[in-house]
Write an enzyme that holds these catalytic residues in place. Structure first.
Site, PDB file in Angstrom:
ATOM      1  N   VAL A 177      56.143  58.406  12.136  1.00 45.60           N
ATOM      2  CA  VAL A 177      56.215  58.022  10.711  1.00 45.60           C
ATOM      3  C   VAL A 177      57.668  58.139  10.260  1.00 45.60           C
ATOM      4  O   VAL A 177      58.353  59.121  10.570  1.00 45.60           O
ATOM      5  CB  VAL A 177      55.303  58.925   9.851  1.00 45.60           C
ATOM      6  CG1 VAL A 177      55.390  58.532   8.377  1.00 45.60           C
ATOM      7  CG2 VAL A 177      53.859  58.836  10.333  1.00 45.60           C
TER       8      VAL A 177
ATOM      9  N   LYS B  69      56.535  60.991  17.630  1.00 43.70           N
ATOM     10  CA  LYS B  69      57.926  61.387  17.348  1.00 43.70           C
ATOM     11  C   LYS B  69      58.440  62.254  18.511  1.00 43.70           C
ATOM     12  O   LYS B  69      59.559  62.096  18.975  1.00 43.70           O
ATOM     13  CB  LYS B  69      57.951  62.149  16.021  1.00 43.70           C
ATOM     14  CG  LYS B  69      59.100  63.094  15.824  1.00 43.70           C
ATOM     15  CD  LYS B  69      60.326  62.377  15.362  1.00 43.70           C
ATOM     16  CE  LYS B  69      61.482  63.304  15.056  1.00 43.70           C
ATOM     17  NZ  LYS B  69      61.277  64.690  15.284  1.00 43.70           N
TER      18      LYS B  69
ATOM     19  N   HIS C 267      52.904  64.763   9.888  1.00 49.40           N
ATOM     20  CA  HIS C 267      51.830  65.700  10.254  1.00 49.40           C
ATOM     21  C   HIS C 267      50.498  65.278   9.628  1.00 49.40           C
ATOM     22  O   HIS C 267      49.455  65.293  10.287  1.00 49.40           O
ATOM     23  CB  HIS C 267      52.157  67.117   9.755  1.00 49.40           C
ATOM     24  CG  HIS C 267      53.367  67.737  10.377  1.00 49.40           C
ATOM     25  ND1 HIS C 267      54.522  67.966   9.682  1.00 49.40           N
ATOM     26  CD2 HIS C 267      53.593  68.200  11.630  1.00 49.40           C
ATOM     27  CE1 HIS C 267      55.420  68.542  10.461  1.00 49.40           C
ATOM     28  NE2 HIS C 267      54.884  68.688  11.655  1.00 49.40           N
TER      29      HIS C 267
ATOM     30  N   GLN D 299      59.279  78.381  22.562  1.00 47.76           N
ATOM     31  CA  GLN D 299      59.873  77.056  22.775  1.00 47.76           C
ATOM     32  C   GLN D 299      61.261  76.899  22.162  1.00 47.76           C
ATOM     33  O   GLN D 299      61.799  75.798  22.134  1.00 47.76           O
ATOM     34  CB  GLN D 299      58.919  75.949  22.306  1.00 47.76           C
ATOM     35  CG  GLN D 299      58.699  75.872  20.805  1.00 47.76           C
ATOM     36  CD  GLN D 299      57.560  74.918  20.449  1.00 47.76           C
ATOM     37  OE1 GLN D 299      56.388  75.248  20.597  1.00 47.76           O
ATOM     38  NE2 GLN D 299      57.882  73.728  19.992  1.00 47.76           N
TER      39      GLN D 299
HETATM   40  O1  PAF Z   1      55.199  69.554  17.928  1.00 48.80           O
HETATM   41  C1  PAF Z   1      55.157  70.736  17.492  1.00 48.80           C
HETATM   42  O2  PAF Z   1      55.158  70.983  16.292  1.00 48.80           O
HETATM   43  C2  PAF Z   1      55.089  71.886  18.481  1.00 48.80           C
HETATM   44  O3  PAF Z   1      55.854  71.621  19.617  1.00 48.80           O
HETATM   45  C3  PAF Z   1      53.638  72.261  18.883  1.00 48.80           C
HETATM   46  C4  PAF Z   1      52.953  71.135  19.621  1.00 48.80           C
HETATM   47  C5  PAF Z   1      52.849  72.621  17.638  1.00 48.80           C
HETATM   48  C6  PAF Z   1      53.671  73.480  19.808  1.00 48.80           C
HETATM   49  O4  PAF Z   1      54.271  74.577  19.198  1.00 48.80           O
END
Ligand code: PAF
Length: 278
Positions: free
Chosen positions: A174, A147, A37, A61
């Site tokens: 990474v 990733k 990140h 999601q």
């Molecule tokens: O990759 C992620 O962490 C999530 O899918 C995102 C893009 C923040 C959407 O919730």
């Protein structure tokens, strides 16, 4: 660095900054941040005047049997990492959706294969939250990690199809020193599962090496990779076109190898570029 929770306050400030000609950069995340990140923040930082990172564990999601309730969280550690990597605003909304939210963004085709086939509704949740976040943050550019290679492809297509005017930048995957792709979900792994999880990257590397040495038969390459895997369940091991995600049927050119597998209840994904020379 400031922490904002109110979408309306963030949207108002973003509008003002865009009107002043500032470039707004954005790194959306679900928190429990790691070096993958922060590498995305490092990519965004020199390309914008104002950098926003979001942390929001997006319920849309996650499937009904997935890990929404136990998704790892570390708000204080996350804030320290964001601050150390030049983030101006950390956006941590309590919720992003109105109680009567009723819009879903769906990208056809690209999201029906790989993880989309195994996690019904997952990418609809991703594209819906990213569209919503783009509406709030109004970024000029947004950085997503490779990733989640399929996610990046789906988001690029959404941005193109809906003319969202956001430059989407992919950040390289990474890995830990031993090859394991960094993921917030690695925190779930026991030491034994973590050792076996290394077989994902080992399988992909074996396939890349064989292709580099002239192996040309996709079926034989997949068998070679599968033989390396030491997992509890394999969701998929596939070779696909990196742009269209169409199955790779042979011939020279760039290809992407994708793997998803389970160790205990933990689902891990990885991918690697493969260059076919033959
Ligand atoms: O990759 C992620 O962490 C999530 O899918 C995102 C893009 C923040 C959407 O919730």
């Amino acid at each position: 660095m400031r922490i904002l929770r109110d979408p309306a306050a963030l949207a108002a400030e973003a509008l003002q900054r865009r009107a002043r000609g500032e470039r707004v950069g954005f790194v959306p995340t679900m928190g429990f941040l790691h070096a993958g990140h922060t590498s995305l923040m490092d990519i965004a930082r020199p390309r914008c005047d104002w950098l926003v990172t979001s942390i929001y564990v997006n319920p849309l999601q996650f499937g009904p049997t997935e890990d929404l309730d136990r998704y790892p969280r570390d708000p204080q550690g996350d804030a320290e990492k964001c601050s150390a990597h030049g983030v101006d605003v950390l956006f941590m909304p309590d919720t992003l959706y109105a109680p009567d939210h009723s819009t879903t963004v769906k990208v056809g085709g690209l999201q029906e294969v790989l993880c989309g086939a195994k996690r019904p509704g997952h990418f609809d949740g991703v594209t819906t939250v990213v569209a919503r976040l783009f509406g709030v943050v109004q970024p000029n550019l947004a950085v997503f990690g490779e990733k989640d290679f399929q996610q990046l492809a789906v988001i690029r297509r959404m941005v193109r199809d809906l003319a969202m005017g956001v430059e989407v930048i992919g950040g390289p995957l990474v890995r830990d020193a031993d090859g394991l792709a960094l993921s917030s979900r690695n925190a779930y792994l026991s030491p034994e599962q973590r050792r076996r999880a290394l077989s994902l990257s080992r399988a992909l590397r074996a396939m890349a090496a064989a292709a580099g040495d002239g192996a040309a038969d996709p079926g034989a390459l997949l068998a070679l990779g599968a033989a390396q895997l030491d997992v509890d369940a394999l969701d998929y091991l596939e070779l696909r076109d990196p742009d269209t995600l169409a199955p790779y049927l042979g011939g020279p050119g760039p290809v992407r190898a994708f793997v998803a597998a389970r160790l205990g209840p933990t689902r891990l994904i990885d991918n690697l570029a493969i260059e076919f020379t033959a």
